[in-house]
Each structure stands twice: as C-alpha cells, then as structure tokens.
Scaffold this motif. Structure first.
Motif, mmCIF file in Angstrom:
data_model
loop_
_atom_site.group_PDB
_atom_site.id
_atom_site.type_symbol
_atom_site.label_atom_id
_atom_site.label_comp_id
_atom_site.label_asym_id
_atom_site.label_seq_id
_atom_site.Cartn_x
_atom_site.Cartn_y
_atom_site.Cartn_z
ATOM 1 N N ASP A 55 48.483 -41.425 13.494
ATOM 2 C CA ASP A 55 49.113 -40.159 13.926
ATOM 3 C C ASP A 55 49.217 -40.076 15.311
ATOM 4 O O ASP A 55 48.537 -40.718 16.188
ATOM 5 N N ASN A 56 49.977 -38.962 15.908
ATOM 6 C CA ASN A 56 50.055 -38.670 17.139
ATOM 7 C C ASN A 56 49.429 -37.219 17.469
ATOM 8 O O ASN A 56 49.985 -36.803 18.421
ATOM 9 N N ALA A 57 48.184 -37.201 17.273
ATOM 10 C CA ALA A 57 47.620 -35.705 17.205
ATOM 11 C C ALA A 57 46.485 -35.880 18.309
ATOM 12 O O ALA A 57 45.561 -35.110 18.289
ATOM 13 N N GLN A 58 46.946 -36.864 19.125
ATOM 14 C CA GLN A 58 45.952 -36.890 20.354
ATOM 15 C C GLN A 58 44.573 -37.495 20.283
ATOM 16 O O GLN A 58 43.751 -37.429 21.041
ATOM 17 N N GLY A 59 44.038 -37.813 18.950
ATOM 18 C CA GLY A 59 42.964 -38.424 18.660
ATOM 19 C C GLY A 59 41.675 -37.788 18.876
ATOM 20 O O GLY A 59 41.816 -36.441 18.368
ATOM 21 N N GLU A 73 55.779 -28.413 7.641
ATOM 22 C CA GLU A 73 55.147 -28.791 8.866
ATOM 23 C C GLU A 73 55.895 -29.567 9.673
ATOM 24 O O GLU A 73 55.636 -29.823 10.759
ATOM 25 N N LYS A 74 57.135 -29.793 9.255
ATOM 26 C CA LYS A 74 57.853 -30.976 9.755
ATOM 27 C C LYS A 74 57.287 -32.326 10.285
ATOM 28 O O LYS A 74 57.414 -32.472 11.509
ATOM 29 N N ILE A 75 56.545 -32.590 9.415
ATOM 30 C CA ILE A 75 56.146 -33.847 10.017
ATOM 31 C C ILE A 75 56.954 -35.146 9.665
ATOM 32 O O ILE A 75 57.304 -35.274 8.251
ATOM 33 N N ASN A 76 56.873 -35.968 10.395
ATOM 34 C CA ASN A 76 57.854 -37.206 10.479
ATOM 35 C C ASN A 76 57.085 -38.370 9.920
ATOM 36 O O ASN A 76 55.964 -38.674 10.799
ATOM 37 N N ILE A 77 57.244 -38.835 9.031
ATOM 38 C CA ILE A 77 56.175 -40.103 8.240
ATOM 39 C C ILE A 77 57.067 -41.403 8.259
ATOM 40 O O ILE A 77 58.326 -41.266 7.678
ATOM 41 N N LYS A 78 56.869 -42.456 8.937
ATOM 42 C CA LYS A 78 57.423 -43.457 8.895
ATOM 43 C C LYS A 78 56.711 -44.753 8.134
ATOM 44 O O LYS A 78 55.330 -44.603 8.069
ATOM 45 N N ILE A 86 53.494 -39.621 11.646
ATOM 46 C CA ILE A 86 52.475 -40.321 10.938
ATOM 47 C C ILE A 86 53.190 -41.590 10.742
ATOM 48 O O ILE A 86 54.476 -41.655 10.062
ATOM 49 N N ASN A 87 52.439 -42.819 10.869
ATOM 50 C CA ASN A 87 52.924 -44.077 10.361
ATOM 51 C C ASN A 87 51.821 -44.679 9.376
ATOM 52 O O ASN A 87 50.560 -44.730 9.635
ATOM 53 N N ILE A 88 52.438 -45.265 8.507
ATOM 54 C CA ILE A 88 51.695 -45.892 7.614
ATOM 55 C C ILE A 88 52.180 -47.298 7.519
ATOM 56 O O ILE A 88 53.496 -47.574 7.131
ATOM 57 N N LYS A 89 51.438 -48.380 7.359
ATOM 58 C CA LYS A 89 51.596 -49.719 7.539
ATOM 59 C C LYS A 89 50.661 -50.810 6.418
ATOM 60 O O LYS A 89 49.446 -50.385 6.515
#
Length: 357
Positions: free
Chosen positions: A292-296, A229-234, A275-278
């Motif tokens: 995530d940036n999936a528009q909420g 799905e080419k999801i970029n996880i930071k 997706i950002n995980i902190k």
C-alpha cells in the motif's frame, strides 16, 4: 565400561527389561520420577508406568521395531504411582547376545514434562487469542455489513415508495419495473449475508485451493468499504496458483491487511489511496505480495507489529491482534512465512507458501 554406565545412569532415567518386557533393572532417577520403590518395580511388567491415554498402536509400533532388533525413539506419555503425568524422550535399544539373539532391552529416557506442559499452555493461550480475534473480526464484519446495506436500503425505501405510486396509478409497466428492482436489491442484500456467513463457517480441514479465490472473497466482503474510501486496487495475479491450507483463514489474513491499509489511509490523510496485490512463483515457492502507499511504519515500531495486542490505532479502532493472528495463520495453517518491509511511501507484506508438489 563401568564409568560409561555410571555416567548414563546418573544423567538419564534408565531401565532394563527381559525380552518379555519384565523389569530387571531401574536406576535411582527412574525410582524418583515414577515414585515406586525398586522392590515394587523389579519383576513387574514395564506397562506398570503406561499411561491409559496412550494409543495401543503406539505400543505395537514399539514392539515391532525392537523385536526387529532396531532402536526405537519416541516421546512417550507415562504415569507415576501417584497419578502424575510424565513426558519422556525415550530411546529403547535391543541388546544382542553372541549369537545375535535379543536377551534384554535397555531404555534411556530424558524428562521433558516441563517443556511439553509449556507448549500446551502456549497453545491454550493461542486458542484464547484466536477467539478474541474472531470476536473482533465479527464486530468488523458487522460494520462491513452495515456499509454494504446502507445504500441498497435507501434505494429499496425509494423503490417501494414508487411501487406504491405505480400501484395507485394502475401503471402496470412501472409497477413491474419497481417490483423487479426491489427483488434485485433484496437478492443483493441476501448475497451479502451469504458471503459473510461463508466466511464465519468453521473450516478447519486443510485443502488445496486457488490463491486467487481467497483474494476474490476478501475483496467481495470489503467491496463497499473499498468503494466508499475510494481505494484503487491493482492486480498482477496468476490465476492457476494453488496453495494448501484453510481458505477462510487466508481470507481473514487478507481482510486484516486491507482493513489496516484503509485505517492507515484515513489516519494519515492519504488522498490517492492505492493497494497492489501480486502473486508469482520463485524458487519452488508461491508468493503473494501486498503493498500500500500509506507511508509505512515508524522505525521504532517496525519490529513490533506482529506482537499480540500491539497496535498503532486508537483503542476504539483496533485490538492489536490482527497481524499477530496473520502470522500464526500463515505459519501454522500454511507452513509458510509472512514478511514485511517499508517501501517508498508505504508498507509491503510478502506471504510465502510451499509449492504443492
């Protein structure tokens, strides 16, 4: 004093015993609840209403307390004459004479049977929902295994074809290369099964574990989905943060969050999927932030996302149990909290855990 006594007797379940536990008085509420007549109770040992399921150590603790001239408070499981189970909030008070010696005990009780039975019913419903959730997770895991295996199976098929050609041409070097490549592919597929098996192994014993291990486990299980799905996880993770709970269940929470993001990315046609995980410590608590940036989520649906069986997905894609189970796991298995908020272009979940002392 008579007025106070009447008020207590009319609003509670009251009994008195001598120092040996022999009943000397019961009020009308006691008689009504336990279905014995006063004549059947007076002069009998108070254990006439004892429930056989109650551990003996509970009664030892009770007698140790009241014989030490202290008040004993507990929720007690009792048994009526007809065999009906009764749960009572019980307070037992030693009454002393003018010389400071115990001459009787007064027990004041409040019936909480309905509340206890309701709690038990809710727990049974939760068990059923957990089982349904586990079955849904199993279906999702099987789909993930299919994702993980598709590419290596194609490669293995091609490698075996080349292996056959190398054998026919008696090219030992090529044969060895293709043979080793086949072994590596099969080993990788075997590791995939191992990862998924570990996830589904029952693990109900709470333990201390590193938070980042659960994060890594979830990403390992979903790595093929994330790649496809080419999801970029930071990441911004502190590697030495320990939490206390059940590691497999926290992994399930993270799997749910990532899968929800993946589905939202697809549903809303998000091109740059992030997706950002902190993780961090603040005010003696450990936090895991997931963004995530999936528009909420739409405002009218925002407060309902933790409800069981509520979902914004098509019925074929979701059961509506995922976030409900996440909430139960964080609250029950970790004594923590899960919070959510809409942020710019996405949704943020904050998992809050007590810091291990």
């Amino acid at each position: 004093m008579n007025n106070y006594q009447k008020a207590i007797e009319n609003s509670n379940i009251v009994s008195k015993t001598d120092i040996n536990g022999i009943i000397t008085f019961v009020n009308d509420e006691f008689v009504r609840l336990f279905e014995y007549s006063k004549e059947e109770l007076l002069g009998k040992n108070h254990n006439i209403i004892r429930h056989p399921d109650t551990p003996k150590e509970n009664f030892k603790a009770l007698w140790d307390t009241i014989l030490n001239k202290q008040v004993h408070k507990a929720t007690v499981k009792n048994l009526s004459k007809s065999g009906k189970t009764v749960y009572l909030n019980t307070t037992i008070i030693p009454i002393l004479d003018e010389f400071g010696n115990i001459f009787e005990f007064i027990a004041i009780r409040y019936d909480i049977t309905n509340e206890v039975m309701l709690q038990k019913e809710l727990k049974e419903k939760q068990k059923i929902i957990f089982l349904q959730s586990r079955m849904a997770s199993l279906g999702q895991m099987l789909a993930n295994i299919a994702h993980q295996w598709r590419q290596p199976l194609t490669e293995l098929n091609l490698t075996l074809f080349n292996l056959k050609k190398a054998f026919e041409s008696k090219n030992q070097k090529e044969f060895d290369n293709f043979y080793n490549s086949s072994k590596n592919l099969i080993s990788g597929m075997s590791n995939t099964i191992e990862d998924f098996t570990n996830f589904f192994t029952p693990q109900k014993q709470k333990e201390r574990f590193l938070l980042n291990l659960s994060i890594n486990e979830a990403l390992k299980i979903l790595n093929r989905v994330i790649e496809n799905e080419k999801i970029n996880i930071k990441f911004n993770i502190l590697k030495d943060l320990e939490v206390f709970g059940i590691k497999n269940e926290l992994t399930q929470v993270l799997l749910n969050l990532i899968n929800n993001s993946k589905d939202a990315f697809i549903q809303k046609n998000i091109e740059q999927k992030e997706i950002n995980i902190k993780t961090y410590i603040k005010n003696n608590f450990i936090y895991l932030e997931y963004l995530d940036n999936a528009q909420g989520v739409n405002k009218e649906l925002f407060d309902r996302i933790f409800e069981p069986y509520f979902t914004t997905k098509h019925q074929s894609s979701g059961t509506g149990l995922g976030l409900f189970i996440c909430k139960i796991i964080i609250e029950n298995s970790f004594e923590g909290q899960i919070m959510h908020e809409n942020i710019e272009n996405g949704l943020k979940f904050t998992l809050k855990f007590p810091k291990i002392v």
